[in-house]
Design a protein around this motif. Structure first.
Motif, short mmCIF file in Angstrom:
data_model
loop_
_atom_site.label_atom_id
_atom_site.label_comp_id
_atom_site.label_asym_id
_atom_site.label_seq_id
_atom_site.Cartn_x
_atom_site.Cartn_y
_atom_site.Cartn_z
N MET A 85 0.85 -1.19 0.00
CA MET A 85 0.00 0.00 0.00
C MET A 85 0.90 1.25 0.00
O MET A 85 1.25 1.79 1.05
CB MET A 85 -0.95 0.01 1.20
N PRO A 86 1.28 1.70 -1.20
CA PRO A 86 2.21 2.85 -1.29
C PRO A 86 1.59 4.15 -0.80
O PRO A 86 0.36 4.27 -0.67
CB PRO A 86 2.50 2.94 -2.80
N ASN A 87 2.47 5.13 -0.57
CA ASN A 87 2.04 6.44 -0.10
C ASN A 87 1.92 7.41 -1.28
O ASN A 87 2.86 8.12 -1.61
CB ASN A 87 3.04 7.01 0.92
N TYR A 88 0.77 7.41 -1.92
CA TYR A 88 0.53 8.30 -3.06
C TYR A 88 -0.45 9.40 -2.66
O TYR A 88 -1.27 9.21 -1.76
CB TYR A 88 -0.07 7.53 -4.23
N PRO A 89 -0.40 10.55 -3.34
CA PRO A 89 -1.39 11.60 -3.08
C PRO A 89 -2.70 11.29 -3.79
O PRO A 89 -2.78 10.39 -4.63
CB PRO A 89 -0.71 12.84 -3.68
N SER A 90 -3.70 12.09 -3.49
CA SER A 90 -5.00 11.91 -4.11
C SER A 90 -4.98 12.38 -5.57
O SER A 90 -4.22 13.26 -5.96
CB SER A 90 -6.05 12.72 -3.33
N LYS A 101 3.96 13.83 -19.27
CA LYS A 101 3.18 12.67 -18.81
C LYS A 101 2.71 12.93 -17.40
O LYS A 101 3.52 13.10 -16.49
CB LYS A 101 4.03 11.39 -18.87
N SER A 102 1.42 12.94 -17.22
CA SER A 102 0.86 13.17 -15.89
C SER A 102 1.22 12.02 -14.96
O SER A 102 1.33 10.87 -15.38
CB SER A 102 -0.66 13.30 -16.00
N SER A 103 1.41 12.33 -13.70
CA SER A 103 1.81 11.32 -12.73
C SER A 103 0.76 10.20 -12.65
O SER A 103 -0.44 10.47 -12.53
CB SER A 103 1.99 11.94 -11.35
N PRO A 104 1.19 8.94 -12.69
CA PRO A 104 0.25 7.81 -12.57
C PRO A 104 0.01 7.39 -11.13
O PRO A 104 -0.76 6.47 -10.88
CB PRO A 104 0.99 6.70 -13.33
N TYR A 105 0.68 8.07 -10.19
CA TYR A 105 0.64 7.62 -8.79
C TYR A 105 -0.46 8.31 -8.01
O TYR A 105 -0.31 9.46 -7.57
CB TYR A 105 1.99 7.88 -8.14
N ILE A 106 -1.59 7.63 -7.84
CA ILE A 106 -2.71 8.20 -7.09
C ILE A 106 -3.20 7.18 -6.07
O ILE A 106 -3.22 5.97 -6.32
CB ILE A 106 -3.87 8.64 -8.01
N CYS A 107 -3.60 7.67 -4.92
CA CYS A 107 -3.92 6.77 -3.80
C CYS A 107 -5.24 6.05 -3.96
O CYS A 107 -5.45 4.98 -3.37
CB CYS A 107 -3.89 7.54 -2.49
N GLU A 108 -6.17 6.62 -4.74
CA GLU A 108 -7.49 6.01 -4.85
C GLU A 108 -7.42 4.58 -5.40
O GLU A 108 -8.15 3.70 -4.96
CB GLU A 108 -8.40 6.87 -5.74
N VAL A 109 -6.53 4.35 -6.34
CA VAL A 109 -6.38 3.01 -6.91
C VAL A 109 -5.88 2.05 -5.83
O VAL A 109 -6.33 0.90 -5.74
CB VAL A 109 -5.39 3.03 -8.09
N VAL A 110 -4.95 2.52 -5.00
CA VAL A 110 -4.38 1.70 -3.94
C VAL A 110 -5.42 1.40 -2.87
O VAL A 110 -5.59 0.24 -2.44
CB VAL A 110 -3.16 2.41 -3.31
N TYR A 111 -6.15 2.41 -2.43
CA TYR A 111 -7.09 2.24 -1.33
C TYR A 111 -8.33 1.47 -1.74
O TYR A 111 -9.05 0.95 -0.88
CB TYR A 111 -7.48 3.60 -0.75
#
Length: 359
Positions: free
Chosen positions: A162-167, A336-346
């Motif tokens: 469960m990585p630490n990504y922003p929203s 390229k917009s960042s692919p790292y978002i927390c919603e996918v993880v949570y």
């Protein structure tokens, strides 16, 4: 109550917890958070110790009060939060509870010997909880693999990342649609560092020595530190500023104000060596390039060179060999917009919670 969340340390110091709570709110999940948000500190070590014990006792009593209500899910963060649950399990059992666990950090067996009394106490009595857990997560695969070695009795089906990504909301405030200057970084190059500050744990001296009083750069520091030596050192340069703390939810206000975010950890422990700090992904979400310490081996897996914003690994001990002109070059590269978002993880966590509610 669908989920009881035990997080002993103050909520505002842990952005991933803030994001998880926001996510649960958005999905109308009924939860209760128990934490110690009233951090108290005096000039007396003895009094501090007594206050810590009193606060932990109060935290434990609160946990017992809500545990006897038999919440369907119990999610606790870090070993320090586990003691009330371990004691409750010893006397009453947790057969009707779905246990979920997340670790912000990884501490080895040796590392735990240097942690707080409550952290060590939690780890000592934690194994029965881990054996019952349906979800145990670390922030990245490397840390999870180290954890597997420490707890070889656990089943692989229990273990998650469960990585630490922003929203994804952070991506909506970016400037790519209205500001063509993203195609080029011009002088003065605007650098920023957000987070804790230390001469021992960070390459702070190296950065100040190299960028200080160089008009090609500006550098701003946002931090909660009250270390006068650090603050005075930072403010001694004409192009570097200490701007105090910034609330996590206000970091998006910095969008468009900086070109590059710095990640300066030295990697003095396994916890930091195998770390991809959340600031990497927060900087990227706000369209900043990232210059990350090359000592962070896990972060290296997120390197970006062929598009922008970039994520580059930097040897802060040898900044003279770092080609800054090449580092900021964007000619021929695409955005390229960042692919790292927390919603996918949570969402994976939410599935685990919802599954328990159907039983």
């Amino acid at each position: 109550m669908n989920i009881l969340i035990l997080h002993y340390r103050p909520k505002h110091l842990y952005p991933p917890l803030i994001n998880i709570l926001s996510y649960l709110d958005e999905h109308n999940i009924d939860y209760r958070l128990l934490s110690n948000d009233d951090f108290r500190k005096t000039n007396s070590k003895t009094l501090n110790k007594l206050l810590n014990f009193w606060d932990y006792f109060g935290y434990t009593i609160k946990c017992f009060f809500f545990l006897i209500r038999k919440p369907k899910n119990v999610l606790y963060f870090e070993s320090v939060s586990a003691v009330p649950l371990a004691v409750y399990n010893r006397f009453f059992g947790l057969s009707k509870n779905n246990i979920l666990v997340h670790y912000h950090e990884y501490f080895s067996v040796e590392d735990y010997k240097r942690q707080s009394f409550f952290e060590r106490l939690g780890r000592k009595y934690e194994l029965p909880l881990l054996k019952k857990a349906t979800w145990i997560s670390h922030t990245n695969e490397d840390r999870l693999n180290l954890f597997k070695e420490d707890f070889s009795v656990l089943d692989k089906s229990q273990l998650c990342i469960m990585p630490n990504y922003p929203s994804e909301k952070w991506l909506k405030v970016n400037r790519i649609e209205t500001d063509a200057s993203l195609d080029e970084i011009k002088e003065p190059i605007r650098l920023v560092h957000i987070g804790s500050l230390s001469f021992e744990a960070l390459f702070l001296n190296e950065v100040l020595d190299y960028f200080g009083n160089d008009d090609r750069f500006t550098l701003d520091f946002y931090s909660r530190t009250d270390n006068v030596n650090i603050i005075d050192r930072i403010n001694s340069y004409n192009n570097i500023n200490f701007l105090g703390s910034i609330d996590y939810n206000n970091i998006t206000d910095l969008n468009g104000k900086y070109d590059i975010g710095l990640v300066l950890y030295k990697g003095n422990s396994l916890n930091f060596t195998f770390n991809a700090p959340n600031k990497i992904f927060e900087y990227l979400a706000l369209n900043m390039d990232v210059w990350c310490s090359s000592k962070l081996l896990t972060a290296n897996k997120h390197m970006i060179k062929d598009s922008f914003p970039k994520m580059l690994m930097v040897d802060y001990e040898n900044l003279n060999s770092f080609d800054i002109t090449k580092a900021i070059e964007r000619k021929g590269l695409f955005y390229k917009s960042s692919p790292y978002i927390c919603e996918v993880v949570y969402n994976k966590l939410l599935v685990e919670i919802n599954n328990s509610l159907k039983v």
